[in-house]
Structures are given as structure tokens and as C-alpha cells.
Design a protein around this motif. Structure first.
Motif, PDB file in Angstrom:
ATOM      1  N   PRO A  27     -57.152  45.403 -21.778  1.00  0.00           N
ATOM      2  CA  PRO A  27     -56.492  44.098 -21.686  1.00  0.00           C
ATOM      3  C   PRO A  27     -57.117  43.206 -20.616  1.00  0.00           C
ATOM      4  CG  PRO A  27     -54.856  45.804 -21.957  1.00  0.00           C
ATOM      5  CD  PRO A  27     -56.172  46.509 -21.760  1.00  0.00           C
ATOM      6  N   PHE A  45     -51.652  41.826 -33.754  1.00  0.00           N
ATOM      7  CA  PHE A  45     -52.523  41.143 -32.792  1.00  0.00           C
ATOM      8  C   PHE A  45     -53.316  40.067 -33.533  1.00  0.00           C
ATOM      9  CE2 PHE A  45     -54.830  44.572 -34.700  1.00  0.00           C
ATOM     10  CZ  PHE A  45     -56.116  44.094 -34.890  1.00  0.00           C
ATOM     11  N   TYR A  82     -58.943  40.448 -25.627  1.00  0.00           N
ATOM     12  CA  TYR A  82     -58.268  41.745 -25.724  1.00  0.00           C
ATOM     13  C   TYR A  82     -56.937  41.607 -24.979  1.00  0.00           C
ATOM     14  CZ  TYR A  82     -58.133  46.871 -26.122  1.00  0.00           C
ATOM     15  OH  TYR A  82     -57.823  48.171 -26.446  1.00  0.00           O
ATOM     16  N   THR A  83     -55.875  41.485 -25.737  1.00  0.00           N
ATOM     17  CA  THR A  83     -54.553  41.240 -25.166  1.00  0.00           C
ATOM     18  C   THR A  83     -53.713  42.514 -25.164  1.00  0.00           C
ATOM     19  OG1 THR A  83     -53.590  40.664 -27.306  1.00  0.00           O
ATOM     20  CG2 THR A  83     -54.672  38.885 -26.058  1.00  0.00           C
ATOM     21  N   GLY A  84     -52.488  42.361 -24.635  1.00  0.00           N
ATOM     22  CA  GLY A  84     -51.546  43.478 -24.677  1.00  0.00           C
ATOM     23  C   GLY A  84     -51.213  43.876 -26.098  1.00  0.00           C
ATOM     24  N   SER A  85     -51.186  42.898 -27.014  1.00  0.00           N
ATOM     25  CA  SER A  85     -50.921  43.200 -28.422  1.00  0.00           C
ATOM     26  C   SER A  85     -52.063  44.016 -29.026  1.00  0.00           C
ATOM     27  CB  SER A  85     -50.738  41.893 -29.216  1.00  0.00           C
ATOM     28  OG  SER A  85     -49.622  41.176 -28.755  1.00  0.00           O
ATOM     29  N   THR A  86     -53.292  43.702 -28.615  1.00  0.00           N
ATOM     30  CA  THR A  86     -54.430  44.502 -29.071  1.00  0.00           C
ATOM     31  C   THR A  86     -54.284  45.934 -28.575  1.00  0.00           C
ATOM     32  OG1 THR A  86     -55.861  42.552 -28.951  1.00  0.00           O
ATOM     33  CG2 THR A  86     -56.937  44.696 -29.112  1.00  0.00           C
ATOM     34  N   ALA A  87     -53.913  46.086 -27.321  1.00  0.00           N
ATOM     35  CA  ALA A  87     -53.746  47.422 -26.737  1.00  0.00           C
ATOM     36  C   ALA A  87     -52.680  48.222 -27.478  1.00  0.00           C
ATOM     37  CB  ALA A  87     -53.398  47.300 -25.258  1.00  0.00           C
ATOM     38  N   ASP A  88     -51.592  47.551 -27.903  1.00  0.00           N
ATOM     39  CA  ASP A  88     -50.542  48.251 -28.662  1.00  0.00           C
ATOM     40  C   ASP A  88     -51.094  48.777 -29.986  1.00  0.00           C
ATOM     41  OD1 ASP A  88     -48.670  47.752 -26.683  1.00  0.00           O
ATOM     42  OD2 ASP A  88     -47.885  45.935 -27.657  1.00  0.00           O
ATOM     43  N   ARG A 127     -53.243  51.783 -29.389  1.00  0.00           N
ATOM     44  CA  ARG A 127     -52.461  53.009 -29.170  1.00  0.00           C
ATOM     45  C   ARG A 127     -52.058  53.636 -30.508  1.00  0.00           C
ATOM     46  NH1 ARG A 127     -50.287  49.555 -25.121  1.00  0.00           N
ATOM     47  NH2 ARG A 127     -50.984  50.227 -23.029  1.00  0.00           N
ATOM     48  N   GLY A 171     -54.636  52.819 -24.864  1.00  0.00           N
ATOM     49  CA  GLY A 171     -54.736  51.386 -25.134  1.00  0.00           C
ATOM     50  C   GLY A 171     -56.092  50.809 -24.777  1.00  0.00           C
ATOM     51  N   ARG A 172     -56.981  51.653 -24.296  1.00  0.00           N
ATOM     52  CA  ARG A 172     -58.344  51.228 -23.972  1.00  0.00           C
ATOM     53  C   ARG A 172     -59.322  51.921 -24.925  1.00  0.00           C
ATOM     54  NH1 ARG A 172     -56.303  52.991 -19.213  1.00  0.00           N
ATOM     55  NH2 ARG A 172     -57.769  54.745 -19.201  1.00  0.00           N
TER      56      ARG A 172
END
Length: 360
Positions: free
Chosen positions: A121, A143, A149-155, A158, A170-171
Motif C-alpha cells: 500500500p 479495487f 496500490y491501495t488498501g483495497s488492492t491489499a485486501d 490477501r 497483502g504485499r
């Protein structure tokens, strides 16, 4: 007005035809009045050639190899133990594993930019957009596909990691994915299950999945290699099929080892991949050779003469000496394409079937 006639020869250098004047000047001939002045021939009849009307093509044939195209390597970026590899000859598609390290998958994704950093993120860039396009293509949502690369992308990552059986961080580590333009065919294993691996070690090699013809050209022949150009392919059984240049790449090859074990000078080559119009025509051929004819330019229905028939005119430009019975005359011509020892010519009063003098 006088005309100086000089014998010419054609010298092909790097695919470009140059006209080189030979030594000495032959007889001076009047040139005027529409080019109708005549000179009596000598006692020995000169050698002549016929003005022909034909299709003239600047083409060249090179050796090619039937196969699956350029071989590429999957290089480890993780330390651990190789626990599985995709079978040789198998096809691996987006989201599927090429191999496993410590029983965790290293998967194939589509794209031209190699994975070179950990995505997390707050990061932005073309590599983020490339990864997000793949994540969406694999069915993950929630996303926006862009270069952030946002928090939504990280979700979504996951969820993807959970499905792969990976730690849900998430990475995205660069060693967890391998990018290729499309699905690949595993060509060979460079490591075996149980081998220890570390960053920089080759694990396997892969190619494209389509049967193609690969040609290596010298740098001097680069003019032949144009993407999307049409070519003719002659197969080992003598059949001819149409093809299209798909890719053109510059490759650097290490030189052969000398007697003292040291490598020789590196060579730069132009690697051309040709896709045939009818892929079924390649069925039954494996690692066979094929001839590929590249046509750089083509002129249809033009008048041609041997290059040696051209004369350099004192006023500039070129002409030909037309033989008519016991006499000859000079006709000025405009030259066009040179190919196969002939040259395209155009000029007033020049017609198909005329005899032109060719110096010997």
C-alpha cells in the motif's frame, strides 16, 4: 553535347546497391535530338541482353529453425528448497504455478515488465497497474485497476494469497511471480525437486506455446526484419507457406571459447520470430530447419536490364546502349529498384524486347 560513357558494375554492400565506375572512358557519342544519333558498330558484334518486363523483388533467403521461439529463463528470487516444478512440455497459464519453493507457489502472470520490487500500500507505478490487471483477470474484485496500490488492492491480494495457501500479508514479493507475455510452454528444468535455490539461480526455461520459425540475422541484414512484414517459408518437405514476422529482437551471444578457455568476442544478432499463416502445416516437424525469404521491396510489371548495361552519362544520370541491327544508340533512363543483378529502368522510347549492350 557530348556523352561520356563509362562501364559500370554493381557492388552490393550490406544490402544497398552501389554503382561503381570502372577504369577508362570509351568512345564519345553525340547525344541530342531525342537520342536518335547513331554510332556504327565495330567488326565484332557486342554482347547484348534483352529488356524484359517483370516483377522485380529485393529479397533474401535465410536459414530458420522450426520450434517454439525464443527460450527464456525463470530465475529464482527466493532462497529455499525447490519442492515442485511444472512438467517439461506442459503449458502454464496465468495464475498457475511454474514451480514451488518451500512448498509455496511461484506463479505466472502476464506482462512485459519484470517484477523488481515488493508491492505494498502507498506504492505507485506501471508495475502496480500490471499486477492489478492480472489480479482482476483472475477474478478478484473490490479495487480500482490503476497505478496506485491501495488498501483495497491489499485486501484483494490477501484473498489471492489465501487461495494460493500463502501468508496473507497483502504485499506481493517480486520472487512470488514471473511475468511473461502470455501462456508459456516449459522447455527444460535447470533445477530438480530437493535442490537448494537462491536469488539469481535459473530454475527452468520456457518458450511460447505456438510453433514458429526462428531466424538469426546479422546486424547488417536488419533491414530485412520488419515487424508484421510478410515472408515466405519453405518447409523441409518442400512445401511453401506464408508467414508474418511476429517479433524482432536484438540478442547478444557470447563468443566461442578459445584454446585457452577464454571466451571470444560477443556477437550481436537480430532474432526474428515468424508465425505461419497455417500452423497445421508445421505438424510433424520438430526442431527442423526451414528457409525463410524476406522481401524488402517489390516492383511489379516494370522494365529491367542487367545492372552491367547501365552507362554513366556526362550530363549526369544513366543510360543504356540499344543495339539495332548494325548500329547502336544511347537512351537516357531513370533507375529504380536493384535486385538479383538487374535494375528497374524507365525512359522515353525504351520498350520491352529491345537489345541493350552489356560490356564484357
Amino acid at each position: 553535347m557530348t556523352v561520356r560513357r563509362t562501364r559500370l558494375r554493381a557492388a552490393a554492400i550490406g544490402g544497398v546497391v552501389l554503382l561503381v565506375a570502372a577504369v577508362g572512358v570509351v568512345a564519345a557519342v553525340g547525344f541530342g535530338g531525342g537520342g536518335e544519333d547513331r554510332a556504327q558498330a565495330g567488326t565484332t558484334a557486342p554482347a547484348t541482353a534483352t529488356v524484359t518486363r517483370q516483377t522485380l523483388a529485393d529479397s533474401e533467403t535465410a536459414d530458420g529453425e522450426l520450434g517454439y521461439g525464443t527460450t527464456r529463463t525463470a530465475t529464482a528470487k527466493l532462497s529455499g528448497t525447490v519442492t515442485a516444478l511444472a512438467a517439461t512440455g506442459s503449458t502454464v497459464r496465468r495464475g498457475k504455478a511454474l514451480y514451488q519453493v518451500d512448498n509455496e507457489e511461484v506463479v505466472l502472470l502476464y506482462g512485459g515488465l519484470p517484477a523488481y520490487r515488493t508491492l505494498a500500500p502507498g506504492m505507485e507505478g506501471a508495475d502496480v497497474a500490471q499486477f492489478e490487471r492480472n489480479l482482476q483477470a483472475l477474478g478478484y474484485t473490490g479495487f480500482t485497476v490503476d497505478d496506485e496500490y491501495t488498501g483495497s488492492t491489499a485486501d484483494a491480494v490477501r484473498d489471492w494469497q489465501e487461495d494460493l495457501g500463502l501468508s496473507e500479508t497483502g504485499r506481493v514479493e517480486p520472487g512470488r511471480v514471473v511475468y511473461a507475455d502470455r501462456e508459456v510452454r516449459v522447455e527444460s528444468h535447470q533445477a530438480a525437486a530437493g535442490d537448494l535455490t537462491q536469488p539469481g539461480q535459473t530454475v527452468l526455461t520456457y518458450t511460447g506455446t505456438d510453433r514458429v520459425v526462428t531466424v538469426e540475422l546479422d546486424v547488417d541484414d536488419q533491414r530485412l526484419a520488419k515487424r508484421d512484414a510478410k515472408v515466405a517459408v519453405k518447409l523441409p518437405d518442400g512445401r511453401a507457406v506464408d508467414g508474418t514476422v511476429r517479433t524482432v529482437e536484438t540478442v547478444v551471444q557470447p563468443g566461442a571459447a578459445g584454446a585457452n578457455g577464454q571466451s571470444g568476442d560477443v556477437e550481436t544478432k537480430i532474432e526474428v520470430t515468424v508465425a505461419v499463416t497455417d500452423p497445421k502445416a508445421l505438424t510433424g516437424f520438430d526442431q527442423a530447419s526451414a528457409d525463410v525469404t524476406f522481401t524488402v521491396s517489390e516492383r511489379r510489371d516494370v522494365l529491367t536490364v542487367p545492372v552491367a548495361a547501365l552507362l554513366a552519362l556526362a550530363e549526369g544520370g544513366y543510360g543504356v546502349q540499344v543495339a539495332e541491327g548494325d548500329a547502336t544508340r544511347i537512351l537516357a533512363v531513370t533507375t529504380g529498384l536493384f535486385a538479383d543483378g538487374r535494375v528497374e529502368v524507365d525512359g522515353a522510347d525504351l520498350t520491352e524486347g529491345m537489345a541493350v549492350v552489356v560490356p564484357t
